[in-house]
Design an enzyme around this catalytic site. Structure first.
Site, PDB file in Angstrom:
ATOM      1  N   CYS A   1      -1.432  -3.106   4.192  1.00  0.00           N
ATOM      2  CA  CYS A   1      -1.314  -1.837   4.920  1.00  0.00           C
ATOM      3  C   CYS A   1      -2.276  -0.851   4.261  1.00  0.00           C
ATOM      4  O   CYS A   1      -3.062  -1.230   3.394  1.00  0.00           O
ATOM      5  CB  CYS A   1       0.122  -1.329   4.899  1.00  0.00           C
ATOM      6  SG  CYS A   1       0.764  -0.903   3.277  1.00  0.00           S
ATOM      7  N   GLY A   2      -2.211   0.397   4.661  1.00  0.00           N
ATOM      8  CA  GLY A   2      -3.140   1.393   4.140  1.00  0.00           C
ATOM      9  C   GLY A   2      -2.949   1.665   2.655  1.00  0.00           C
ATOM     10  O   GLY A   2      -3.914   1.826   1.906  1.00  0.00           O
TER      11      GLY A   2
END
Lengths: 155, 91
Positions: free
Chosen positions: B8-9
């Site tokens: 994910c980020g």
């Protein structure tokens, strides 16, 4: 959980709040979390940048939600800021930034590292998937009620 | 053993939500995989070393590994298709 460890403070619940746009509501929530000592002064800038690069809008069946967050480095202690918007604001969709979603409920996550977070995130995810439980939030009358409800449902 | 990368980020929040869901799923299906967790900016040099990447964010086009969008696992909407796509990618 005793009151010292509370994750959702009523002063970090913005009920029936008005916001011009995403930047406005993320700023309001960051400021509320900062005032209650959940996040450092660098959090606001970091979460705004993060949302622009990695959007967190989630289109559920009947409502749009967003879970803005950023690196643990900017967090003082674990907490969640809640906004129930008077009128939805536009967010980009997580994983598909070209898609937009009108968001009415925002849960801003101030997450420290640590094992406790994993459980919390897991329960949060299960909470989104019971949409009827999320929708109850929109009809709640005061900040205290919302904070207590979320503490019970999620933690 | 197949190698599954979840990203994910931040490498912390949504990938953690997803990885726990996947642990349950693989246990239920009795599939042995090695799960890894990372953030998208850290996979540019290593992203091609996995059998499938499961992501809540956009993955750079330089990564040639099959990517499955994991956002439906967060919302619950369309999660069966995600699980099917993962199984397909691991065949």
């Amino acid at each position: 959980m005793n009151s010292i460890e509370k994750i959702i403070h009523e002063n970090c619940v913005l009920l029936n709040v008005e916001a011009y746009d995403q930047h406005d509501i993320l700023s309001q929530l960051s400021d509320a979390l900062y005032k209650q000592g959940f996040v450092k002064d660098t959090f606001k800038h970091a979460v705004l940048e993060r949302e622009a690069e990695f959007p967190t809008g989630l289109p559920l069946v009947s409502i749009g939600v967003a879970i803005p967050h950023t690196d643990a480095y900017h967090v003082a202690r674990t907490g969640i800021g809640v906004a129930i918007l008077k009128k939805p604001v536009e967010f980009s969709v997580m994983g598909s930034p070209d898609d937009k979603v009108h968001v009415s409920i925002i849960l801003m996550l101030a997450m420290n590292d640590g094992k406790k977070q994993i459980e919390l995130l897991q329960r949060l995810m299960e909470f989104f998937q019971k949409e009827e439980k999320l929708l109850v939030l929109k009809d709640m009358k005061n900040e205290k009620e919302i904070a207590a409800y979320l503490e019970t449902e999620i933690f | 053993m197949k190698k599954v990368l979840v990203i994910c980020g931040t490498g912390v929040a949504t990938s953690t939500m997803v990885i726990n869901k996947l642990k349950e799923f693989f246990a239920e299906k009795q599939i042995d995989v090695q799960l890894y967790q990372s953030k998208v900016s850290d996979i540019l040099s290593t992203g091609n070393d996995y059998d499938v990447i499961i992501s809540t964010t956009v993955v750079p086009p330089s990564i040639k590994t099959k990517v499955v969008n994991a956002v439906p696992l967060l919302t619950g909407i369309g999660k069966e298709k995600v699980f099917n796509d993962i199984l397909e990618a691991l065949k």
